[in-house]
Motif scaffolding. Sequence first.
Motif, mmCIF file in Angstrom:
data_model
loop_
_atom_site.group_PDB
_atom_site.id
_atom_site.type_symbol
_atom_site.label_atom_id
_atom_site.label_comp_id
_atom_site.label_asym_id
_atom_site.label_seq_id
_atom_site.Cartn_x
_atom_site.Cartn_y
_atom_site.Cartn_z
ATOM 1 N N UNK A 1 0.780 -1.237 0.131
ATOM 2 C CA UNK A 1 0.116 -0.061 -0.190
ATOM 3 C C UNK A 1 0.863 1.221 -0.005
ATOM 4 N N UNK B 1 -8.573 2.404 -6.781
ATOM 5 C CA UNK B 1 -9.414 3.667 -6.426
ATOM 6 C C UNK B 1 -8.531 4.420 -5.327
ATOM 7 N N UNK B 2 -8.169 3.706 -4.221
ATOM 8 C CA UNK B 2 -7.738 4.339 -3.165
ATOM 9 C C UNK B 2 -6.191 4.725 -3.434
ATOM 10 N N UNK C 1 -6.028 8.010 -5.671
ATOM 11 C CA UNK C 1 -6.346 9.044 -4.867
ATOM 12 C C UNK C 1 -5.342 9.371 -3.577
ATOM 13 N N UNK C 2 -4.355 8.669 -3.535
ATOM 14 C CA UNK C 2 -3.327 8.607 -2.557
ATOM 15 C C UNK C 2 -2.124 8.922 -3.067
ATOM 16 N N UNK D 1 1.125 7.831 1.676
ATOM 17 C CA UNK D 1 0.620 6.979 2.884
ATOM 18 C C UNK D 1 1.646 6.042 3.537
ATOM 19 N N UNK E 1 -1.489 10.058 5.974
ATOM 20 C CA UNK E 1 -1.626 9.941 4.377
ATOM 21 C C UNK E 1 -1.866 11.477 3.860
ATOM 22 N N UNK F 1 -3.836 14.222 -3.448
ATOM 23 C CA UNK F 1 -3.054 15.159 -4.404
ATOM 24 C C UNK F 1 -3.260 16.550 -3.879
ATOM 25 N N UNK G 1 -18.252 2.024 -2.186
ATOM 26 C CA UNK G 1 -16.859 2.229 -2.599
ATOM 27 C C UNK G 1 -16.720 2.791 -3.857
ATOM 28 N N UNK H 1 -15.967 8.420 -6.335
ATOM 29 C CA UNK H 1 -14.731 8.659 -6.762
ATOM 30 C C UNK H 1 -13.899 9.682 -5.932
ATOM 31 N N UNK I 1 -13.987 9.566 -2.590
ATOM 32 C CA UNK I 1 -13.790 8.920 -1.208
ATOM 33 C C UNK I 1 -11.995 9.006 -1.045
ATOM 34 N N UNK I 2 -11.810 9.646 0.107
ATOM 35 C CA UNK I 2 -10.387 9.552 0.429
ATOM 36 C C UNK I 2 -9.902 8.433 1.305
ATOM 37 N N UNK I 3 -10.866 7.667 1.763
ATOM 38 C CA UNK I 3 -10.953 6.619 2.901
ATOM 39 C C UNK I 3 -9.590 5.603 2.413
ATOM 40 N N UNK I 4 -8.906 5.011 3.365
ATOM 41 C CA UNK I 4 -7.736 4.375 3.257
ATOM 42 C C UNK I 4 -7.974 2.983 3.780
ATOM 43 N N UNK I 5 -7.046 2.064 3.295
ATOM 44 C CA UNK I 5 -6.922 0.731 3.815
ATOM 45 C C UNK I 5 -6.933 0.455 5.230
#
Lengths: 152, 152
Positions: free
Chosen positions: A20, A63-64, A67-68, A71, A97, A100, B143, B146, B148-152
């Motif tokens: 990740x 997707x994550x 947008x990251x 992290x 994290x 952009x 999910x 687009x 959404x900034x949530x992470x793992x």
Amino acid sequence: MSPVDTAAVEAANTAFYEAMEAGDFDTLSDLWLDDTEDQRISCVHPGWPVLSGRGEVLRSYALIMAHTDYIQFFLTDVLVSLAGDTALVTCTENILSGGPAEDGAELGPLVGQLVVATNVFRRAPDGWRLWSHHGSPVLAESGDDEDDETTA
Amino acid sequence: MSPVDTAAVEAANTAFYEAMEAGDFDTLSDLWLDDTEDQRISCVHPGWPVLSGRGEVLRSYALIMAHTDYIQFFLTDVLVSLAGDTALVTCTENILSGGPAEDGAELGPLVGQLVVATNVFRRAPDGWRLWSHHGSPVLAESGDDEDDETTA
């Protein structure tokens, strides 16, 4: 518990978070089990509903990652529990994290997040691979608050 | 997948929630695995940190039961995944609950809650028993957002 098994499970767990951090989608994909008729992978990101099967799960990571920009996971409280060919890892993800930047700067603002995870691994011919990841935000300090009304 | 196994796992999962609804601490305790040197149960209630081992886990349920006068779980999206003697159940808990009333009325105000859970069971001589429960609040609809900034 075999210390060899424990170390191998911990290494697989670390590899998951390192993939990740590196934004390495291929390595991350390889760390997840293949779906079979009996066995489907599942994943819950903090605040998300359940995602089931490689299609949904891997798409969420793509997707994550998109947008990251940055992290980092600082893992604490890593506990390994083992039964046969299944391993269960719980850990606290101390996450830093950044998305952009919107104004052309190199990085957006950094955000800290406290998440707890239950990761389930299966022993596969090529090592321990992920069957399930469930991450959730920590909103309460502990379960010791007598006034806490949170439910199962 | 053996339909017999799937049905037995689903029954154990249902029994877990029914024990909560009935406030039946003894049945709930019996549904959880015993800790061994290799294998410790773990539990994450929505918004809580990880609880490990029967002591912490069962104490949390005693606390929750003491503060819950009414709780009902409507389970949806129940999915069973099976590998050897381990079963993984994901489900959505549509919860309706009420705490004690403060003014002497019979019941406090009812609160609705949307929680997703990953429940891990092990096959024991007396049936499927819980190894891990991880519940978390659903804060996003899906999910697919687009932004959404949530992470793992």
